[in-house]
Scaffold this motif. Sequence first.
Motif, mmCIF file in Angstrom:
data_model
loop_
_atom_site.group_PDB
_atom_site.id
_atom_site.type_symbol
_atom_site.label_atom_id
_atom_site.label_comp_id
_atom_site.label_asym_id
_atom_site.label_seq_id
_atom_site.Cartn_x
_atom_site.Cartn_y
_atom_site.Cartn_z
ATOM 1 N N VAL A 1 0.856 -1.194 0.000
ATOM 2 C CA VAL A 1 0.000 0.000 0.000
ATOM 3 C C VAL A 1 0.886 1.236 0.000
ATOM 4 C CG1 VAL A 1 -1.800 1.281 1.211
ATOM 5 C CG2 VAL A 1 -1.815 -1.227 1.246
ATOM 6 N N ASP A 2 0.664 2.096 -0.985
ATOM 7 C CA ASP A 2 1.408 3.337 -1.152
ATOM 8 C C ASP A 2 0.514 4.500 -0.733
ATOM 9 O OD1 ASP A 2 2.986 5.463 -1.998
ATOM 10 O OD2 ASP A 2 2.644 5.102 -4.138
ATOM 11 N N PHE A 3 0.795 5.093 0.439
ATOM 12 C CA PHE A 3 0.109 6.315 0.854
ATOM 13 C C PHE A 3 0.880 7.461 0.209
ATOM 14 C CE2 PHE A 3 -1.398 3.431 4.077
ATOM 15 C CZ PHE A 3 -2.654 3.904 4.432
ATOM 16 N N TYR A 4 0.214 8.245 -0.624
ATOM 17 C CA TYR A 4 0.882 9.263 -1.432
ATOM 18 C C TYR A 4 0.039 10.534 -1.489
ATOM 19 C CZ TYR A 4 -2.580 8.803 -5.099
ATOM 20 O OH TYR A 4 -3.766 8.839 -5.787
ATOM 21 N N ALA A 5 0.611 11.569 -2.096
ATOM 22 C CA ALA A 5 -0.124 12.812 -2.384
ATOM 23 C C ALA A 5 0.282 13.273 -3.780
ATOM 24 C CB ALA A 5 0.209 13.880 -1.355
ATOM 25 N N ASP A 6 -0.677 13.821 -4.508
ATOM 26 C CA ASP A 6 -0.407 14.291 -5.871
ATOM 27 C C ASP A 6 0.644 15.399 -5.899
ATOM 28 O OD1 ASP A 6 -2.188 12.534 -7.114
ATOM 29 O OD2 ASP A 6 -3.878 13.921 -6.883
ATOM 30 N N TRP A 7 0.732 16.194 -4.848
ATOM 31 C CA TRP A 7 1.657 17.330 -4.806
ATOM 32 C C TRP A 7 3.061 16.942 -4.353
ATOM 33 C CZ3 TRP A 7 3.233 17.165 0.121
ATOM 34 C CH2 TRP A 7 2.346 16.688 1.080
ATOM 35 N N CYS A 8 3.269 15.672 -4.012
ATOM 36 C CA CYS A 8 4.512 15.202 -3.403
ATOM 37 C C CYS A 8 5.531 14.780 -4.468
ATOM 38 C CB CYS A 8 4.175 14.034 -2.475
ATOM 39 S SG CYS A 8 5.581 13.071 -1.909
ATOM 40 N N GLY A 9 6.653 15.489 -4.527
ATOM 41 C CA GLY A 9 7.709 15.159 -5.484
ATOM 42 C C GLY A 9 8.270 13.755 -5.311
ATOM 43 N N PRO A 10 8.658 13.355 -4.091
ATOM 44 C CA PRO A 10 9.149 11.991 -3.899
ATOM 45 C C PRO A 10 8.117 10.918 -4.282
ATOM 46 C CG PRO A 10 9.808 13.364 -2.055
ATOM 47 C CD PRO A 10 8.858 14.185 -2.889
ATOM 48 N N GLU B 1 6.396 6.623 -8.179
ATOM 49 C CA GLU B 1 5.261 6.106 -8.953
ATOM 50 C C GLU B 1 5.648 5.074 -10.020
ATOM 51 O OE1 GLU B 1 1.186 7.681 -11.063
ATOM 52 O OE2 GLU B 1 2.779 9.130 -10.639
ATOM 53 N N PRO B 2 6.681 5.298 -10.858
ATOM 54 C CA PRO B 2 7.007 4.270 -11.856
ATOM 55 C C PRO B 2 7.482 2.962 -11.218
ATOM 56 C CG PRO B 2 8.403 6.230 -12.149
ATOM 57 C CD PRO B 2 7.488 6.498 -11.007
ATOM 58 N N ILE B 3 8.124 3.041 -10.073
ATOM 59 C CA ILE B 3 8.556 1.832 -9.367
ATOM 60 C C ILE B 3 7.329 1.067 -8.877
ATOM 61 C CG2 ILE B 3 9.724 0.991 -7.282
ATOM 62 C CD1 ILE B 3 11.708 3.350 -7.673
ATOM 63 N N VAL B 4 6.381 1.783 -8.288
ATOM 64 C CA VAL B 4 5.159 1.168 -7.786
ATOM 65 C C VAL B 4 4.377 0.530 -8.932
ATOM 66 C CG1 VAL B 4 2.924 1.691 -6.704
ATOM 67 C CG2 VAL B 4 5.024 2.651 -5.753
ATOM 68 N N ASP B 5 4.278 1.237 -10.064
ATOM 69 C CA ASP B 5 3.579 0.691 -11.233
ATOM 70 C C ASP B 5 4.252 -0.587 -11.719
ATOM 71 O OD1 ASP B 5 1.814 2.816 -11.112
ATOM 72 O OD2 ASP B 5 2.713 3.896 -12.811
ATOM 73 N N ASP B 6 5.574 -0.586 -11.781
ATOM 74 C CA ASP B 6 6.316 -1.757 -12.246
ATOM 75 C C ASP B 6 6.147 -2.931 -11.290
ATOM 76 O OD1 ASP B 6 8.113 -2.931 -14.224
ATOM 77 O OD2 ASP B 6 9.580 -2.962 -12.593
ATOM 78 N N VAL C 1 4.709 11.618 3.418
ATOM 79 C CA VAL C 1 4.527 10.813 2.216
ATOM 80 C C VAL C 1 5.790 10.877 1.367
ATOM 81 C CG1 VAL C 1 2.014 10.888 2.101
ATOM 82 C CG2 VAL C 1 3.309 12.777 1.137
ATOM 83 N N PRO C 2 6.089 9.809 0.669
ATOM 84 C CA PRO C 2 5.340 8.555 0.630
ATOM 85 C C PRO C 2 5.597 7.696 1.868
ATOM 86 C CG PRO C 2 7.280 8.389 -0.773
ATOM 87 C CD PRO C 2 7.240 9.803 -0.259
ATOM 88 N N THR C 3 4.553 6.989 2.269
ATOM 89 C CA THR C 3 4.659 5.958 3.294
ATOM 90 C C THR C 3 4.069 4.692 2.691
ATOM 91 O OG1 THR C 3 4.508 7.485 5.161
ATOM 92 C CG2 THR C 3 3.893 5.196 5.588
ATOM 93 N N MET C 4 4.805 3.601 2.827
ATOM 94 C CA MET C 4 4.352 2.334 2.255
ATOM 95 C C MET C 4 4.192 1.315 3.371
ATOM 96 S SD MET C 4 6.383 2.341 -1.285
ATOM 97 C CE MET C 4 5.051 1.512 -2.078
#
Length: 149
Positions: free
Chosen positions: A69-78, A83-88, A117-120
């Motif tokens: 589970v990836d807790f994220y925010a759209d405004w968060c640079g990290p 994101e591409p790592i999570v998608d892969d 964020v990010p917190t996984m």
Amino acid sequence: MSEASDDATDEELERIRERKKERLRSEGPDAARASDGDGQAADETPDEPVHVEDQAHFEEVVADGVVLVDFYADWCGPCKMLEPIVDDIAETTDATVAKVDVDAQQGLAREYGVQGVPTMFLFVDGEATERRVGVQDEGALRDLIAQHV
């Protein structure tokens, strides 16, 4: 959950099923034999991250198997870097990957003590077993998942 959210979730699941059906067709008859009645292999997980709509959806997603589970925010640079790592990882591992927008799901973020964020989190059969804060190395995330699948 609103009807619009239900429809969006149903549409997302249907797109995932269609992609998997197409992949099974392209992989040949041996792959098709391993699938269940709807053409999706019984032990397969979604090839894309599942975007959590609400508390009930979250509980449903993390209930079974291994879920990152990836807790994220759209405004968060990290978060954008991750994101591409999570998608892969979603596409290439046997774990389900879920994404929780902390701005839209503040209650979930609070419940899990997400302060940055990010917190996984890694869930195994509904239980949070691991927590990682900040951008993570792809290899480390894969190793973490491999310990539980």
